[in-house]
Design an enzyme around this catalytic site. Sequence first.
Site, PDB file in Angstrom:
ATOM      1  N   ASP A  41       0.867  -1.184   0.000  1.00  0.00           N
ATOM      2  CA  ASP A  41       0.000   0.000   0.000  1.00  0.00           C
ATOM      3  C   ASP A  41       0.903   1.233   0.000  1.00  0.00           C
ATOM      4  O   ASP A  41       2.073   1.183   0.398  1.00  0.00           O
ATOM      5  CB  ASP A  41      -0.953  -0.021   1.197  1.00  0.00           C
ATOM      6  N   GLY A  54      -0.700   6.630   2.197  1.00  0.00           N
ATOM      7  CA  GLY A  54      -1.607   7.733   2.520  1.00  0.00           C
ATOM      8  C   GLY A  54      -2.661   7.342   3.543  1.00  0.00           C
ATOM      9  O   GLY A  54      -2.939   8.080   4.500  1.00  0.00           O
ATOM     10  N   GLY A 111     -11.532   3.753  -0.236  1.00  0.00           N
ATOM     11  CA  GLY A 111     -12.588   4.570   0.327  1.00  0.00           C
ATOM     12  C   GLY A 111     -13.844   3.812   0.703  1.00  0.00           C
ATOM     13  O   GLY A 111     -14.910   4.415   0.849  1.00  0.00           O
ATOM     14  N   ASP A 121      -7.459  -7.584   0.996  1.00  0.00           N
ATOM     15  CA  ASP A 121      -6.527  -7.697   2.125  1.00  0.00           C
ATOM     16  C   ASP A 121      -7.270  -7.203   3.351  1.00  0.00           C
ATOM     17  O   ASP A 121      -8.174  -6.360   3.234  1.00  0.00           O
ATOM     18  CB  ASP A 121      -5.288  -6.803   1.946  1.00  0.00           C
TER      19      ASP A 121
HETATM   20  N1  PRF Z   1      -6.590   3.725   0.151  1.00  0.00           N
HETATM   21  C1  PRF Z   1      -5.392   3.103   0.384  1.00  0.00           C
HETATM   22  N2  PRF Z   1      -5.299   2.080   1.232  1.00  0.00           N
HETATM   23  C2  PRF Z   1      -6.406   1.646   1.862  1.00  0.00           C
HETATM   24  C3  PRF Z   1      -7.658   2.232   1.652  1.00  0.00           C
HETATM   25  C4  PRF Z   1      -7.782   3.329   0.743  1.00  0.00           C
HETATM   26  O1  PRF Z   1      -8.839   3.899   0.489  1.00  0.00           O
HETATM   27  C5  PRF Z   1      -8.560   1.529   2.472  1.00  0.00           C
HETATM   28  C6  PRF Z   1     -10.006   1.775   2.631  1.00  0.00           C
HETATM   29  N3  PRF Z   1     -10.733   0.626   3.001  1.00  0.00           N
HETATM   30  C7  PRF Z   1      -7.828   0.549   3.132  1.00  0.00           C
HETATM   31  N4  PRF Z   1      -6.530   0.635   2.752  1.00  0.00           N
HETATM   32  N5  PRF Z   1      -4.304   3.551  -0.241  1.00  0.00           N
END
Ligand code: PRF
Length: 376
Positions: free
Chosen positions: A96, A99, A220, A270
């Site tokens: 990820d 942010g 989101g 995940d």
């Molecule tokens: N954006 C990023 N990672 C995330 C989310 C997101 O909106 C979420 C929302 N469930 C979990 N992990 N970059």
Amino acid sequence: MSTTSKLVTFSLTASDGMARCGRIDTPRGEISTPAFMPVGTAGTVKAMYPEQVRETGADILLGNTYHLMLRPGAERVASLGGLHDFMDWQRPILTDSGGFQVMSLAKLRKLTEKGVTFKSHIDGSAYELTPERSIEIQTLLDSDIIMQLDECIALPAERKEIERAMELSLRWADRSKTAFNNQQNRMLFGIVQGGDDAELRAKSAAGLKSIGFDGYSIGGLAVGEPQDVMFRVLSDITPDLPWDRPRYLMGVGKPDDILGAIERGVDMFDCVHPTRAGRHGHAYTRFGVINLKNARHKDDHRPLDEASPNPNCRRWSRAYLHHLVRTEEILGAMVLSQINLAYYQELTAGARAAIKAQRMTDFAAETRAAWAAGDL
Ligand code: PRF
């Protein structure tokens, strides 16, 4: 650059309604989809050896830019041979972008067009994360599937605020794509934002498609809205995404969220839930979730599920697992993390088989009936 020289590719192998079965081929091995990715936030799936994680059936893990940039630092991981060697997980890793974790964990956050500045939740030291730096960090980690930097906001929220974050995420998507520089040995995913607003979601998907990504994440969601709202957004958005690219629903979820999202065309998931719930004494089985903290298990000699394919579900009495949880023994966290991850993999493997056999609707109904009937 043509996509044919890409070393990481996605192919669909079957579909049933909106549900899809596919494969991502990478130099580090194959990922069967629908896939559940266990979360290895800080370079470890908590309480699990890497080989145990693999034995549950996981093809790929998730790692986090935010945690690893703070500790031990992306440059350090790179100089130690990359994240796969560092943790000795030699299969694919998706990272990820940071942010989301900055917004939920860091202190003194400041968001600008350029990126986000924040102070570490560990020692208060200052950092900056931009779309370009996030790609650089994920490349230093040697991630196989990289996420753009985005802004995720909690729901409910004002439409204007959802729109602002979605538009900013689109501009960051464009900068991320440039910074990614068409690396052939990894994939870059764009992230659809837009909250619970169908029009904003469609605009986000259209914007990302015109930039062009190897895969499309749906961010989101699972941020405070009810499940039916999440399912409505998914039903609206997946038809707008390219059929021949993987779709990843970020940070979701419980087994029934995953099942419903697979039916709506999502390929990857995940969530910390199975390992976190395990550390808190909850066990996921084919017959639903059991809270082993509960005193009613104290004298229960039955195993969790005597017909389970997972030996750990047959090995110990519920009374023993209850004892481990109550005494906060480390083995309790280890066993329940394994049991929960194995159940999540059993669920996604079952969905893959059902999609191939054109019986996803029946599989979903049977799975839900077993959860509902479970006399636990
Ligand atoms: N954006 C990023 N990672 C995330 C989310 C997101 O909106 C979420 C929302 N469930 C979990 N992990 N970059």
